[in-house]
Design a protein around this motif. Structure first.
Motif, PDB file in Angstrom:
ATOM      1  N   ASP A 434       0.764  -1.140   0.004  1.00  0.00           N
ATOM      2  CA  ASP A 434      -0.038   0.134  -0.235  1.00  0.00           C
ATOM      3  C   ASP A 434       0.949   1.250  -0.078  1.00  0.00           C
ATOM      4  OD1 ASP A 434      -0.114   1.040   3.226  1.00  0.00           O
ATOM      5  OD2 ASP A 434       0.244  -0.914   3.061  1.00  0.00           O
ATOM      6  N   TRP A 539      -3.826   1.777  -5.948  1.00  0.00           N
ATOM      7  CA  TRP A 539      -4.735   2.526  -5.068  1.00  0.00           C
ATOM      8  C   TRP A 539      -5.734   1.773  -4.525  1.00  0.00           C
ATOM      9  CZ3 TRP A 539      -1.611   6.515  -4.230  1.00  0.00           C
ATOM     10  CH2 TRP A 539      -0.895   6.850  -5.334  1.00  0.00           C
ATOM     11  N   GLU A 540      -6.015   2.104  -3.201  1.00  0.00           N
ATOM     12  CA  GLU A 540      -7.367   1.547  -2.633  1.00  0.00           C
ATOM     13  C   GLU A 540      -8.637   2.418  -2.625  1.00  0.00           C
ATOM     14  OE1 GLU A 540      -8.739  -1.439  -0.882  1.00  0.00           O
ATOM     15  OE2 GLU A 540      -6.549  -1.297  -0.431  1.00  0.00           O
ATOM     16  N   THR A 541      -8.622   3.465  -3.180  1.00  0.00           N
ATOM     17  CA  THR A 541      -9.632   4.553  -3.241  1.00  0.00           C
ATOM     18  C   THR A 541     -10.529   4.181  -4.361  1.00  0.00           C
ATOM     19  OG1 THR A 541      -8.573   6.324  -2.669  1.00  0.00           O
ATOM     20  CG2 THR A 541     -10.425   6.788  -3.764  1.00  0.00           C
ATOM     21  N   LEU A 544     -13.031   0.936  -3.089  1.00  0.00           N
ATOM     22  CA  LEU A 544     -13.836   1.242  -1.950  1.00  0.00           C
ATOM     23  C   LEU A 544     -15.348   0.742  -2.142  1.00  0.00           C
ATOM     24  CD1 LEU A 544     -12.769   4.591  -0.450  1.00  0.00           C
ATOM     25  CD2 LEU A 544     -12.231   2.362   0.594  1.00  0.00           C
ATOM     26  N   ALA A 598      -7.189   4.555   2.034  1.00  0.00           N
ATOM     27  CA  ALA A 598      -7.513   5.416   1.141  1.00  0.00           C
ATOM     28  C   ALA A 598      -7.683   7.001   1.599  1.00  0.00           C
ATOM     29  CB  ALA A 598      -9.003   5.026   0.496  1.00  0.00           C
ATOM     30  N   GLU A 601      -4.367   8.646   0.543  1.00  0.00           N
ATOM     31  CA  GLU A 601      -3.929   8.476  -0.823  1.00  0.00           C
ATOM     32  C   GLU A 601      -3.958   9.685  -1.639  1.00  0.00           C
ATOM     33  OE1 GLU A 601      -4.572   3.620  -1.629  1.00  0.00           O
ATOM     34  OE2 GLU A 601      -5.888   5.073  -2.238  1.00  0.00           O
ATOM     35  N   HIS A 605     -12.153  10.710  -4.862  1.00  0.00           N
ATOM     36  CA  HIS A 605     -13.185   9.587  -4.450  1.00  0.00           C
ATOM     37  C   HIS A 605     -13.488   8.654  -5.322  1.00  0.00           C
ATOM     38  CE1 HIS A 605     -16.577  12.091  -5.719  1.00  0.00           C
ATOM     39  NE2 HIS A 605     -16.152  13.055  -5.031  1.00  0.00           N
TER      40      HIS A 605
END
Length: 715
Positions: A434, A539-541, A544, A598, A601, A605
């Protein structure tokens, strides 16, 4: 969050020093193992072999500090053996003389170490550390025979650390005791908060950690203390009972004599749970507070409470009895449990509940099996294969770390600095799957290296230590690293940087050959790691919504499993309900961790704002809470079934699965089928708790849809 703000936040995170409980005896044992290995090999074989053995013992000790529930000797042996194999293969492929084959081996080894994160952080950290150490150790031998000798010395370092763990145990089973005690203490804190806030939230992480700690290997199962059996399962069953006792929707009224009695019971439960947690943590007899015992044994409970609150109170007392009995060390005499000293007036319902609760508690499995390392190997291989897809964060991490390590090795070798391996070593040690950890660790490693090298340089200039003095200083630095490892990465890197300077100085490298090179190459490795994540991120965003959909679907399955048992009563111990609860907990934790990542980051969104995410999480938490309250009052085996519950359960399952698909597709989920089912089945639901719970579940899902609706469409 902009890139500038993200970089500032990660830099602060990397340089933060946390206050943690230190373990000086464990650190001293690890440093003793390093000192024994270095001293013996230095006296018998000289500085070269001593450096190899030092790396083996150093890395093996680090492995024993990882957050793993496996036996520490096993971790030390596995770490030492894997580093020995890596070193030998690295040398025979031509490190230093034939860089092409070695570069190929380095790429393969690094890629596999990146994929190893699929099996968990412990295996991922050990694998990454082995690659980093291999980059140093392959430069020490001068022939194949010498490489075999160095590999043997590295393995010996692991053996010595494993032997010391066995011969000098420090708080044996301490990690498992702490995990179970933390779970009980979290339940106690929950009970106290419920006195003031009847709908207070509960963080399931301590219970999940205790569940992980309860899994044991066959060898561990033969020596596990008796008080570590069973209490976790009881804590799992206490939590919904506490919530149902406190919640005005299904428990006692918000005010009045019943609420006052509930507050007394919650306070007594908290005291008993704290006493059990203290006993388990320290391996001592349970010392029950007299006030709590008196509150639990009063006959007023069954006289004041009625209906669901009375059933919850009686069940809570029975579960607390079992917790105390389980937590008590096995001796000939033990403290009487609350029920054994209680003189409350027995009722048919209370006696039946006590008998059934005790019977269910005895039928619970006492241990969970953890595979041995040999049996774990195919499981790890399967998990690594499952990550071989372009959208996998672990696969993208493996590709990044491989590219950066090989590029760093080539650049470090090409630069006229010497010790070029420090650049790829820094990269592989700081890179994580991450963004926030990779960037914060890069800053922390450079800052720690700068300070550590400066301090070690000052010591060398002033004292001019010889071989044995350098060895002693290296061991002292290692002790500092073991002691302060969990206070922050920057602090540990100060000790590691000084350790390497003294260790290489023991082998004849002048300090002037290490300071400038190590600082510059460490900076190069950190910059390469940060650039790689910016160029090829994971990216985790954007994921989501998928995490939220997973939580919704698992929440729906959990609620459906609970409701289905009203149609087919099977008592309070239901394997399908338990499995569904574990799934929804895992999905909830995955959502929370993804949301935290997120937050840091530098990504917009993309359809799910932070406010919408918070509201959606609150709605799903409420949905799960209602299902938990219904679980706490599942009908006993043999109770009259409620056929309408089967229809409601199926509607819940279908609606939440369709809702999850809508969330993934960025649509607002609709609940028309479930609303119609609740309206039509309501009059047929003879259980008032089931009827009320169905309405509350629907309300929570409506709140979820409102949180995901465009701002212009919100009510």
């Amino acid at each position: 969050m902009s890139w500038l703000r993200a970089l500032k936040a990660t830099a602060r995170s990397g340089l933060t020093v946390e206050r943690r409980r230190l373990e000086p005896l464990v650190a001293a044992r690890a440093a003793l193992g390093l000192a024994l290995v270095v001293g013996a090999t230095l006296a018998l074989f000289g500085p070269g072999a001593a450096i190899s053995s030092a790396f083996g013992a150093f890395q093996a000790a680090i492995a024993t500090f990882q957050r793993s529930w496996r036996p520490r000797p096993t971790l030390a042996l596995a770490s030492g053996a894997s580093l020995a194999v890596s070193t030998f293969l690295g040398y025979v492929t031509g490190a230093g003389t034939h860089p092409g084959p070695f570069l190929a081996l380095l790429a393969v080894w690094t890629f596999l170490s990146g994929l190893a994160w699929a099996a968990g952080p412990t295996i991922g950290i050990i694998a990454s550390s082995n690659v980093a150490m291999m980059l140093v150790t392959v430069t020490l031998p001068t022939s194949v025979a010498a490489a075999a000798g160095h590999a043997a010395m590295i393995a010996v370092g692991g053996v010595v650390q494993a032997a010391l763990v066995v011969l000098l145990p420090v708080r044996r089973w301490g990690a498992q005791r702490d995990a179970l005690a933390d779970a009980l203490a979290a339940e106690a804190d929950y009970a106290r908060r419920l006195r003031q806030d009847p709908v207070a939230p509960f963080d399931p992480v301590p219970l999940m950690t205790a569940r992980s700690a309860a899994a044991v290997t066959p060898r561990q199962a033969r020596s596990r203390p008796a008080e570590l059996h069973g209490a976790r399962g009881l804590a799992e069953r206490i939590r919904p009972v506490l919530a149902s006792l406190a919640d005005p929707a299904v428990g006692a009224p918000a005010e009045g004599p019943q609420r006052d009695r509930v507050r007394e019971l919650l306070a007594a439960a908290a005291s008993v749970l704290d006493a059990a947690a203290h006993a388990i943590r320290h391996g001592e007899p349970v010392d029950l507070p007299p006030g709590a015992v008196a509150a639990l044994r009063t006959p007023d409970t069954v006289a004041i409470l009625d209906g669901p609150p009375r059933r919850a109170a009686v069940r809570l007392a029975a579960l607390l009895d079992d917790v105390v009995e389980t937590a008590e060390p096995r001796t000939e005499t033990r403290t009487p449990t609350p029920t054994e000293t209680r003189t409350q007036t027995p009722t048919a319902a209370g006696a039946q509940t006590r008998t059934q609760t005790a019977s269910q508690s005895q039928s619970q499995p006492k241990s969970r099996a953890r595979p041995t390392l040999l049996r774990l190997a195919p499981v790890v291989a399967a998990r690594m294969r499952a990550e071989l897809r372009p959208d996998s964060p672990v696969f993208r991490h493996a590709v990044r770390v491989t590219a950066v390590t090989t590029a760093g090795y080539v650049l470090g070798s090409a630069l006229p600095l010497g010790h070029g391996y420090w650049a790829p070593m820094a990269s592989v040690m700081v890179m994580r799957p991450d963004f926030s950890q990779t960037y914060s660790r890069s800053v922390a490693r450079f800052g720690g290296t700068l300070v550590g090298v400066a301090l070690a340089t000052a010591v060398v200039e002033v004292a001019d230590p010889g071989v044995y003095a350098s060895a002693s200083l290296a061991v002292a630095c290692a002790f500092g690293m073991y002691l302060l490892m969990r206070t922050g990465y920057a602090v540990s890197q100060v000790c590691v940087a000084a350790y390497v300077v003294f260790l290489l100085g023991m082998g004849g490298s002048a300090w002037t050959q290490t300071v400038y090179e190590r600082v510059v190459l460490t900076l190069l490795g950190g910059v390469l790691a940060m650039l790689a994540y910016a160029v090829y991120p994971a990216w985790e965003t954007p994921r989501l919504r998928g995490r939220l959909a997973d939580w919704l679907v698992t929440d729906g399955r959990y609620a459906a499993s609970v409701v289905a048992h009203y149609a087919n009563p099977a008592g309070h111990v239901c394997a399908d309900v338990r499995e569904a609860l574990l799934d929804t907990r895992a999905a909830r934790i995955a959502w929370q961790e993804a949301l935290d990542r997120a937050t840091h980051e530098p990504v917009r969104h993309r359809g799910l704002s932070r406010a919408a995410a918070d509201d959606a999480g609150h709605a799903l938490a409420q949905f799960g809470r209602v299902a938990m309250l219904m679980e706490a009052h599942l009908p006993e085996r043999g109770a009259p079934p409620v056929p309408a519950a089967a229809t409601l359960a199926e509607a819940l399952r279908r609606s939440t699965e369709r809702g999850g698909k809508a969330v993934r597709e960025r649509r607002v989920p609709e609940w028309d089928e479930l609303r119609e089912t609740v309206a039509n089945s309501g009059p047929l639901m003879t259980d008032p708790l089931l009827r009320k719970g169905a309405g509350l579940l629907l309300d929570a899902l409506d709140d979820l849809s409102e949180s995901l609706a465009p701002p212009t469409d919100r009510a």
